[in-house]
Scaffold this motif. Structure first.
Motif, PDB file in Angstrom:
ATOM      1  N   ALA A 208       0.150  -3.491   4.117  1.00  0.00           N
ATOM      2  CA  ALA A 208       1.301  -2.842   4.755  1.00  0.00           C
ATOM      3  C   ALA A 208       1.926  -3.739   5.820  1.00  0.00           C
ATOM      4  CB  ALA A 208       0.859  -1.523   5.382  1.00  0.00           C
TER       5      ALA A 208
ATOM      6  N   CYS B  16       6.428   6.901  -4.327  1.00  0.00           N
ATOM      7  CA  CYS B  16       7.717   6.863  -3.628  1.00  0.00           C
ATOM      8  C   CYS B  16       7.728   5.614  -2.757  1.00  0.00           C
ATOM      9  CB  CYS B  16       7.895   8.090  -2.741  1.00  0.00           C
ATOM     10  SG  CYS B  16       7.826   9.621  -3.671  1.00  0.00           S
TER      11      CYS B  16
ATOM     12  N   ALA C  80       9.932   3.141  -0.027  1.00  0.00           N
ATOM     13  CA  ALA C  80      11.055   3.091   0.919  1.00  0.00           C
ATOM     14  C   ALA C  80      12.141   2.148   0.391  1.00  0.00           C
ATOM     15  CB  ALA C  80      10.558   2.610   2.280  1.00  0.00           C
TER      16      ALA C  80
ATOM     17  N   ARG D 261      -1.426 -11.027   2.639  1.00  0.00           N
ATOM     18  CA  ARG D 261      -1.917  -9.672   2.367  1.00  0.00           C
ATOM     19  C   ARG D 261      -3.209  -9.668   1.548  1.00  0.00           C
ATOM     20  NH1 ARG D 261       3.878  -6.522   1.208  1.00  0.00           N
ATOM     21  NH2 ARG D 261       4.648  -6.868   3.309  1.00  0.00           N
TER      22      ARG D 261
ATOM     23  N   ARG E 289       3.532  -7.280   7.653  1.00  0.00           N
ATOM     24  CA  ARG E 289       4.474  -8.353   7.323  1.00  0.00           C
ATOM     25  C   ARG E 289       3.957  -9.658   7.922  1.00  0.00           C
ATOM     26  NH1 ARG E 289       9.399  -4.516   7.928  1.00  0.00           N
ATOM     27  NH2 ARG E 289       9.524  -3.784   5.772  1.00  0.00           N
TER      28      ARG E 289
ATOM     29  N   ASN F  72       0.710   5.724  -0.006  1.00  0.00           N
ATOM     30  CA  ASN F  72      -0.085   6.954  -0.052  1.00  0.00           C
ATOM     31  C   ASN F  72       0.707   8.068  -0.750  1.00  0.00           C
ATOM     32  OD1 ASN F  72       1.753   7.522   1.977  1.00  0.00           O
ATOM     33  ND2 ASN F  72       0.303   8.776   3.134  1.00  0.00           N
ATOM     34  N   SER F  73       1.859   7.695  -1.314  1.00  0.00           N
ATOM     35  CA  SER F  73       2.710   8.687  -1.985  1.00  0.00           C
ATOM     36  C   SER F  73       2.366   8.826  -3.463  1.00  0.00           C
ATOM     37  CB  SER F  73       4.173   8.267  -1.839  1.00  0.00           C
ATOM     38  OG  SER F  73       4.343   6.941  -2.281  1.00  0.00           O
TER      39      SER F  73
ATOM     40  N   ALA G  91       0.864  -1.189   0.000  1.00  0.00           N
ATOM     41  CA  ALA G  91       0.000   0.000   0.000  1.00  0.00           C
ATOM     42  C   ALA G  91       0.895   1.230   0.000  1.00  0.00           C
ATOM     43  CB  ALA G  91      -0.876  -0.002   1.249  1.00  0.00           C
TER      44      ALA G  91
ATOM     45  N   SER H 236      12.050  -1.386   1.633  1.00  0.00           N
ATOM     46  CA  SER H 236      10.972  -2.313   1.270  1.00  0.00           C
ATOM     47  C   SER H 236      11.532  -3.621   0.715  1.00  0.00           C
ATOM     48  CB  SER H 236      10.048  -1.677   0.223  1.00  0.00           C
ATOM     49  OG  SER H 236       9.170  -2.657  -0.297  1.00  0.00           O
ATOM     50  N   ALA H 237      11.060  -4.726   1.288  1.00  0.00           N
ATOM     51  CA  ALA H 237      11.472  -6.046   0.784  1.00  0.00           C
ATOM     52  C   ALA H 237      10.653  -6.412  -0.453  1.00  0.00           C
ATOM     53  CB  ALA H 237      11.271  -7.086   1.882  1.00  0.00           C
ATOM     54  N   THR H 238       9.470  -5.841  -0.553  1.00  0.00           N
ATOM     55  CA  THR H 238       8.551  -6.221  -1.637  1.00  0.00           C
ATOM     56  C   THR H 238       8.812  -5.449  -2.922  1.00  0.00           C
ATOM     57  OG1 THR H 238       6.918  -6.709   0.069  1.00  0.00           O
ATOM     58  CG2 THR H 238       6.091  -6.528  -2.174  1.00  0.00           C
TER      59      THR H 238
HETATM   60  C1  LIG Z   1      -1.561   4.252   4.708  1.00  0.00           C
HETATM   61  C2  LIG Z   1      -0.208   3.707   4.338  1.00  0.00           C
HETATM   62  C3  LIG Z   1       0.544   4.333   3.370  1.00  0.00           C
HETATM   63  C4  LIG Z   1       1.807   3.860   3.002  1.00  0.00           C
HETATM   64  N1  LIG Z   1       2.512   4.514   2.055  1.00  0.00           N
HETATM   65  C5  LIG Z   1       3.732   4.064   1.705  1.00  0.00           C
HETATM   66  C6  LIG Z   1       4.472   4.728   0.673  1.00  0.00           C
HETATM   67  O1  LIG Z   1       4.022   5.701   0.087  1.00  0.00           O
HETATM   68  N2  LIG Z   1       5.690   4.224   0.369  1.00  0.00           N
HETATM   69  C7  LIG Z   1       6.202   3.121   0.991  1.00  0.00           C
HETATM   70  O2  LIG Z   1       7.323   2.717   0.672  1.00  0.00           O
HETATM   71  N3  LIG Z   1       5.520   2.475   1.962  1.00  0.00           N
HETATM   72  C8  LIG Z   1       4.299   2.915   2.307  1.00  0.00           C
HETATM   73  N4  LIG Z   1       3.596   2.251   3.269  1.00  0.00           N
HETATM   74  C9  LIG Z   1       4.172   1.021   3.837  1.00  0.00           C
HETATM   75  C10 LIG Z   1       3.992  -0.171   2.898  1.00  0.00           C
HETATM   76  O3  LIG Z   1       2.653  -0.377   2.533  1.00  0.00           O
HETATM   77  C11 LIG Z   1       4.402  -1.492   3.569  1.00  0.00           C
HETATM   78  O4  LIG Z   1       4.472  -1.356   4.933  1.00  0.00           O
HETATM   79  C12 LIG Z   1       5.692  -1.998   3.228  1.00  0.00           C
HETATM   80  O5  LIG Z   1       5.988  -1.865   1.876  1.00  0.00           O
HETATM   81  C13 LIG Z   1       5.656  -3.486   3.586  1.00  0.00           C
HETATM   82  O6  LIG Z   1       6.918  -3.912   3.799  1.00  0.00           O
HETATM   83  P1  LIG Z   1       7.743  -4.652   2.654  1.00  0.00           P
HETATM   84  O7  LIG Z   1       7.702  -3.768   1.425  1.00  0.00           O
HETATM   85  O8  LIG Z   1       9.097  -4.734   3.227  1.00  0.00           O
HETATM   86  O9  LIG Z   1       7.060  -5.939   2.380  1.00  0.00           O
HETATM   87  C14 LIG Z   1       2.331   2.715   3.638  1.00  0.00           C
HETATM   88  C15 LIG Z   1       1.561   2.061   4.629  1.00  0.00           C
HETATM   89  C16 LIG Z   1       0.315   2.550   4.967  1.00  0.00           C
HETATM   90  C17 LIG Z   1      -0.493   1.838   6.024  1.00  0.00           C
END
Ligand SMILES: Cc1cc2nc3c(=O)[nH]c(=O)nc-3n(C[C@H](O)[C@H](O)[C@H](O)COP(=O)(O)O)c2cc1C
Length: 168
Positions: free
Chosen positions: A93, A59, A61, A99, A95, A44-45, A42, A64-66
Motif C-alpha cells: 500500500a 474496488c 480507487a 513493495r 509509495r 480489502n474490498s 493491497a 490509483s497509479a498502479t
Molecule cells: C488494509 C488496506 C486495504 C486497502 N484496500 C484498498 C482497496 O480496497 N482499494 C484500493 O483502491 N486501495 C486499497 N488500499 C490502498 C492500496 O493498497 C494502495 O495504497 C494504493 O493502491 C497504492 O497506491 P498506487 O495504486 O497509486 O500505487 C488498501 C490499503 C490497505 C493498507
C-alpha cells in the motif's frame, strides 16, 4: 455516531471511513508481472461474487497509479494474505518503496504474481469494470485456484490488523 456532512453537503469522509472500518475484512494482494518485475497493490474490498461463472470483485480507487498498469495485464494473481503478512500489506500500500522486498512471490506461466505464505491464490482475468464513485468496481473471472486451508488469514478491522479467533 451519525455521518455528518461538510459545508457543501458531502459526507464527511473521515466519519465514513470510520463507519466502513467497522466491517471486518480480509486483505488481498493483487499482483502481476509487468516489464519483468512484480507490480501490485493491497485491497480489502475483495468479495466473492458468482459460482457460475466463477467471479470475484474488488474496488480500486480511481486515483490509483498502479491499477491502470495491473488492468492491462493478461492475468492477475490474487493472494488472500495470512495473519503474518501485515507488513507485506503495508508495503503493497506504500509509495516509493520496493513493495516486494523480503516478500517471496512466484509468477505463473501467464504472468500472474502470487505471494508465498498466503491462504489462497486465485489466478484471474478482468471481465468487466463499473463506475463506483471514486472507485472502479472490477469483476474478475477465476481461472485457477490454489488453497492453503492451514494458513490463518489476516483480518483488517478498525484500521488494525487482527487475527481470527473461534467465537463461542
Ligand atoms: C488494509 C488496506 C486495504 C486497502 N484496500 C484498498 C482497496 O480496497 N482499494 C484500493 O483502491 N486501495 C486499497 N488500499 C490502498 C492500496 O493498497 C494502495 O495504497 C494504493 O493502491 C497504492 O497506491 P498506487 O495504486 O497509486 O500505487 C488498501 C490499503 C490497505 C493498507
Amino acid at each position: 455516531m451519525s455521518i455528518q456532512t461538510n459545508t457543501e453537503g458531502a459526507p464527511d469522509q473521515l466519519a465514513l471511513r470510520q463507519a466502513f472500518s467497522l466491517f471486518p475484512t480480509g486483505v488481498v494482494a493483487v499482483c502481476s508481472v509487468v516489464d519483468e518485475a512484480p507490480v501490485g497493490i493491497a485491497v480489502n474490498s475483495f468479495t466473492s461474487v458468482s459460482l457460475d461463472p466463477p467471479l470475484v470483485g474488488i474496488c480500486v480507487a480511481k486515483s490509483s497509479a498502479t491499477w491502470p498498469v495491473l488492468a492491462d495485464s493478461n492475468r492477475l494473481g490474487l493472494s488472500v494474505l495470512g495473519s503474518h503478512q501485515g507488513q507485506l500489506c503495508r508495503s503493497l500500500a506504500s509509495r516509493n518503496t520496493d513493495r516486494f522486498l523480503d516478500a517471496p512471490w512466484r509468477a505463473t506461466d501467464a504472468g500472474a504474481v502470487v505471494m508465498e505464505g498466503a491462504a489462497l491464490w486465485l489466478e484471474c482475468e478482468v471481465r468487466s469494470t463499473f463506475d463506483g464513485g471514486d472507485h472502479v468496481v472490477v469483476l474478475l473471472e477465476v481461472v485457477k485456484s490454489d488453497l492453503f486451508p492451514d494458513v490463518t488469514p489476516l483480518v483488517f478491522h478498525q484500521s488494525k490488523f487482527r487475527e481470527l479467533q473461534i467465537a463461542e
